[in-house]
Scaffold this motif. Sequence first.
Motif, PDB file in Angstrom:
ATOM      1  N   LEU A 396      45.616  32.805  50.309  1.00 33.52           N
ATOM      2  CA  LEU A 396      45.812  34.106  50.957  1.00 33.52           C
ATOM      3  C   LEU A 396      44.659  35.080  50.710  1.00 33.52           C
ATOM      4  CD1 LEU A 396      49.654  34.641  50.357  1.00 33.52           C
ATOM      5  CD2 LEU A 396      48.486  33.424  52.206  1.00 33.52           C
ATOM      6  N   HIS A 397      43.497  34.528  50.345  1.00 28.70           N
ATOM      7  CA  HIS A 397      42.343  35.405  50.107  1.00 28.70           C
ATOM      8  C   HIS A 397      41.065  34.700  50.583  1.00 28.70           C
ATOM      9  CE1 HIS A 397      40.217  38.336  47.068  1.00 28.70           C
ATOM     10  NE2 HIS A 397      39.650  38.305  48.263  1.00 28.70           N
ATOM     11  N   THR A 398      40.674  34.982  51.836  1.00 32.18           N
ATOM     12  CA  THR A 398      39.460  34.353  52.385  1.00 32.18           C
ATOM     13  C   THR A 398      38.678  35.349  53.240  1.00 32.18           C
ATOM     14  OG1 THR A 398      40.500  33.626  54.445  1.00 32.18           O
ATOM     15  CG2 THR A 398      40.659  32.122  52.563  1.00 32.18           C
ATOM     16  N   ASP A 428      39.246  39.943  55.504  1.00 25.62           N
ATOM     17  CA  ASP A 428      37.877  40.463  55.447  1.00 25.62           C
ATOM     18  C   ASP A 428      37.836  41.880  54.880  1.00 25.62           C
ATOM     19  OD1 ASP A 428      35.819  38.600  56.167  1.00 25.62           O
ATOM     20  OD2 ASP A 428      36.873  38.383  58.082  1.00 25.62           O
ATOM     21  N   HIS A 429      36.692  42.176  54.246  1.00 31.02           N
ATOM     22  CA  HIS A 429      36.537  43.471  53.579  1.00 31.02           C
ATOM     23  C   HIS A 429      36.563  44.630  54.572  1.00 31.02           C
ATOM     24  CE1 HIS A 429      35.222  41.564  49.843  1.00 31.02           C
ATOM     25  NE2 HIS A 429      34.437  40.787  50.569  1.00 31.02           N
ATOM     26  N   LEU A 430      37.353  45.618  54.241  1.00 32.49           N
ATOM     27  CA  LEU A 430      37.396  46.832  55.060  1.00 32.49           C
ATOM     28  C   LEU A 430      37.041  48.012  54.164  1.00 32.49           C
ATOM     29  CD1 LEU A 430      38.235  48.399  57.688  1.00 32.49           C
ATOM     30  CD2 LEU A 430      40.540  48.491  56.724  1.00 32.49           C
ATOM     31  N   LEU A 479      43.628  41.968  55.443  1.00 35.75           N
ATOM     32  CA  LEU A 479      42.447  42.788  55.149  1.00 35.75           C
ATOM     33  C   LEU A 479      42.322  42.913  53.637  1.00 35.75           C
ATOM     34  CD1 LEU A 479      42.933  45.708  57.720  1.00 35.75           C
ATOM     35  CD2 LEU A 479      40.991  44.113  57.701  1.00 35.75           C
ATOM     36  N   GLU A 480      41.092  43.060  53.184  1.00 40.48           N
ATOM     37  CA  GLU A 480      40.879  43.419  51.786  1.00 40.48           C
ATOM     38  C   GLU A 480      40.336  44.844  51.785  1.00 40.48           C
ATOM     39  OE1 GLU A 480      38.490  40.766  49.399  1.00 40.48           O
ATOM     40  OE2 GLU A 480      38.706  42.015  47.612  1.00 40.48           O
ATOM     41  N   PHE A 481      41.144  45.756  51.280  1.00 35.14           N
ATOM     42  CA  PHE A 481      40.739  47.162  51.251  1.00 35.14           C
ATOM     43  C   PHE A 481      39.872  47.383  50.018  1.00 35.14           C
ATOM     44  CE2 PHE A 481      44.563  46.867  53.718  1.00 35.14           C
ATOM     45  CZ  PHE A 481      44.354  47.746  54.765  1.00 35.14           C
ATOM     46  N   ALA A 492      39.084  49.443  43.144  1.00 35.29           N
ATOM     47  CA  ALA A 492      40.224  48.570  43.388  1.00 35.29           C
ATOM     48  C   ALA A 492      39.999  47.785  44.672  1.00 35.29           C
ATOM     49  CB  ALA A 492      41.487  49.409  43.531  1.00 35.29           C
ATOM     50  N   HIS A 493      40.424  46.503  44.653  1.00 34.69           N
ATOM     51  CA  HIS A 493      40.459  45.709  45.878  1.00 34.69           C
ATOM     52  C   HIS A 493      41.907  45.312  46.109  1.00 34.69           C
ATOM     53  CE1 HIS A 493      35.950  44.374  45.943  1.00 34.69           C
ATOM     54  NE2 HIS A 493      36.107  45.679  45.881  1.00 34.69           N
ATOM     55  N   LEU A 494      42.389  45.697  47.277  1.00 33.70           N
ATOM     56  CA  LEU A 494      43.792  45.456  47.587  1.00 33.70           C
ATOM     57  C   LEU A 494      43.894  44.594  48.841  1.00 33.70           C
ATOM     58  CD1 LEU A 494      46.855  46.397  47.178  1.00 33.70           C
ATOM     59  CD2 LEU A 494      46.318  48.095  48.934  1.00 33.70           C
ATOM     60  N   ALA A 526      43.862  42.218  44.164  1.00 30.68           N
ATOM     61  CA  ALA A 526      42.831  41.186  44.066  1.00 30.68           C
ATOM     62  C   ALA A 526      42.071  41.345  42.755  1.00 30.68           C
ATOM     63  CB  ALA A 526      41.867  41.282  45.243  1.00 30.68           C
ATOM     64  N   HIS A 527      41.720  40.193  42.167  1.00 32.38           N
ATOM     65  CA  HIS A 527      40.979  40.167  40.892  1.00 32.38           C
ATOM     66  C   HIS A 527      41.195  41.455  40.091  1.00 32.38           C
ATOM     67  CE1 HIS A 527      38.009  42.186  43.504  1.00 32.38           C
ATOM     68  NE2 HIS A 527      38.061  41.145  44.274  1.00 32.38           N
ATOM     69  N   PRO A 528      42.412  41.599  39.540  1.00 33.94           N
ATOM     70  CA  PRO A 528      42.787  42.883  38.946  1.00 33.94           C
ATOM     71  C   PRO A 528      42.301  43.080  37.512  1.00 33.94           C
ATOM     72  CG  PRO A 528      44.656  41.390  38.885  1.00 33.94           C
ATOM     73  CD  PRO A 528      43.550  40.643  39.549  1.00 33.94           C
ATOM     74  N   SER A 579      41.264  31.698  46.661  1.00 30.24           N
ATOM     75  CA  SER A 579      39.846  31.320  46.536  1.00 30.24           C
ATOM     76  C   SER A 579      38.895  32.492  46.552  1.00 30.24           C
ATOM     77  CB  SER A 579      39.418  30.455  47.714  1.00 30.24           C
ATOM     78  OG  SER A 579      40.319  29.457  47.955  1.00 30.24           O
ATOM     79  N   ASP A 580      39.267  33.569  47.212  1.00 28.74           N
ATOM     80  CA  ASP A 580      38.290  34.586  47.581  1.00 28.74           C
ATOM     81  C   ASP A 580      37.136  33.855  48.273  1.00 28.74           C
ATOM     82  OD1 ASP A 580      37.099  36.982  47.916  1.00 28.74           O
ATOM     83  OD2 ASP A 580      37.217  37.590  45.817  1.00 28.74           O
ATOM     84  N   PHE A 581      37.524  33.049  49.239  1.00 26.68           N
ATOM     85  CA  PHE A 581      36.596  32.130  49.911  1.00 26.68           C
ATOM     86  C   PHE A 581      35.529  32.885  50.709  1.00 26.68           C
ATOM     87  CE2 PHE A 581      35.212  29.585  53.447  1.00 26.68           C
ATOM     88  CZ  PHE A 581      35.159  28.284  52.980  1.00 26.68           C
TER      89      PHE A 581
HETATM   90 ZN    ZN Z   1      37.296  41.597  46.296  1.00 23.20          ZN
END
Ligand code: ZN
Length: 645
Positions: A396-398, A428-430, A479-481, A492-494, A526-528, A579-581
């Motif tokens: 759930l993280h690509t 994807d990063h937002l 989305l990755e905020f 923070a990455h959410l 994400a990666h907290p 994965s944070d692929f």
């Molecule tokens: Zn991240």
Amino acid sequence: MKDVLILTGGQEEHHYVARALRDLLEEESGTEVRVEVREVGQGGIESWLGWITAKMGRGKAKGETFGKWIRRAGIDVLGSSGWPQLRRLVALTLEEARPEVVVFFHPAVGLALQERVQDRSEAGFQRVGVVLEAEELPGWDGVTADLLWVADEGSAKELREKNPKAREVVAGGWPVRPSFDTGDDEKRGGGKKGEPFRVLYLINSRRRKAIRTVEKILQIKEVEVTAVVGKEEELRRDLQKAFSEPQGRLEIHGWVKNLAGMIRSHDLVVTKPGTISVREILATGRPAVLVQGGKDSDSRKGICRLITRLGAGALADSPGEIAARIRQALEGGGVGLREWGRRSRQEAVRSLGATDRLAHRIAQMAQASTEIERVPELRLIHHGHPGKKGLRMVDLHTHTIFSDGRLTLRELVDFYGRRGFDALAVTDHLVDRRRLLGRLANMSGLVLTAEDLPDYFRALGEERNRAWTKYRMILFPGLEFNHDGLTAKGSAHLLGVDLQKPIDPALSLKEICLEIREQGGLTIAAHPHHMSSAWGKDTLYLWERQEEFRPLIDAWEIGNRDDLFNPVGLKKLPLIAGSDFHKPKHLTSWKTLLWCEKEPEAIKECVRRNKDVSITLYRDHRFGGESEEREEKKGDGRLARQANQ
Ligand code: ZN
Ligand code: ZN
């Protein structure tokens, strides 16, 4: 059937050579090779490519590769968003064309290809870089290619020394169109005894100047002039009026179909310095007098230098000077002109058949390419009917090329689908454009902003259907905020997973969490905690405010790629791993296994309840052996520091 993809930038020479190659390739290999010419220099990119070209050579420090240099010059390059656009365009074009060989003319395109090849182990293709401008030579230093084709031995020597990434550098001549590439059948270029000297004037200057030039040249009595006006009908009439009695010494032509033949029937050509025209003149073995202008571009200056370096003609900057140069060359029965002609013919012999040879090499490379090894249709976990409970492997993280990932969305879906994954979230990063700061500012264009979201969601919607029909894989739009502050504790990455529509990145993290849940999505931290693999900065904001955010977060990443975060386990927080692929080798990483139905709601609910959830370190037969060696090295200092603490 093999495919050759020719990628042109904005320059005229690119299109010229691309057409010549396409014609020859299609003629030579018939239906065995299909050639496609694609422009990757449209819109903003064209000006950006021009900008790069202008800067190259001058702005570059000695020994620096193009890649390094481009990154150093980062702020400016990315300001125009040309680079992200180019890499996306190149990626999508490759995805569509799936070529065996890619031919390109601009080092920046080479760099974009490089990124693809290094990380896309599933699709290989050979790369042929054609260097058309000596002025651009320094830009090619860091460009990887199976073959670099340059005009002359001097350039080849320079590239062999400075570019260890080119497997082969060939000094094969400048690829002119076939009609110019057939050698010399008539021995001119010095005038035959007793015959007049024939000067061909290819007019591409202003009318008044053109008339004066013809007038000045005609003052030399042993000379005959052929003036070619092209499509300038008015100029033609003016010339006819001005020289009503040229005693048979002036011929005026409009558009010339067989320009090669026309040039070959003359001893000397007068024209403006353009890369294509000068290369064509040289290919016929004729000398040239080039008419310089005040504000000549770098490439014009370069081609002028070429003529003087070869000794195959002269430069002039006024009608008077043009005539003076010709007069000098004709002194003593034309000694100077014969010498120019000799030098020019030498060059013509050197590059004779260049286009043919290049086309032949490309065809050979295409035909020699073997079918790429396909990943077997792995079905690791096969737990029956989607409607029944089973073991589900999810990631759930690509990331994709919509942000800083390397694969296109479609490629990512194929990549996971073929391996039998049950669910995939694209996250994807937002970022909020107003909050772009620090390291992230350098990624501008490699992140999504609010304006990109409609396109992003549309693309995900289409792929979602394909993923299910083709692979029975659930695709969650996500989305990755990225809320990056100046410190780890301020960042923070959410992740939001299974979103129905865009969310404004300018909202606060809490508001974003609420909005994600409102849409029925999952909120994931994400990666907290502290990361040991050092590929990114720590993001500890949510961890520091655990009590506050606990009710808003559905799961916390206990595993992110190679990292494990023990504290997530110790605190008994709901867990997940992903994965944070960003590229294929990231497949070797932590994943999540769920015991549930293969349905979007069931999967989300399983994560929320966080029962029947386990994590696994995934190793694939292809990517299993690869270590993150380079990234580990980068992190060495940091690992040592942590060990000391
Ligand atoms: Zn991240
Ligand atoms: Zn990420």
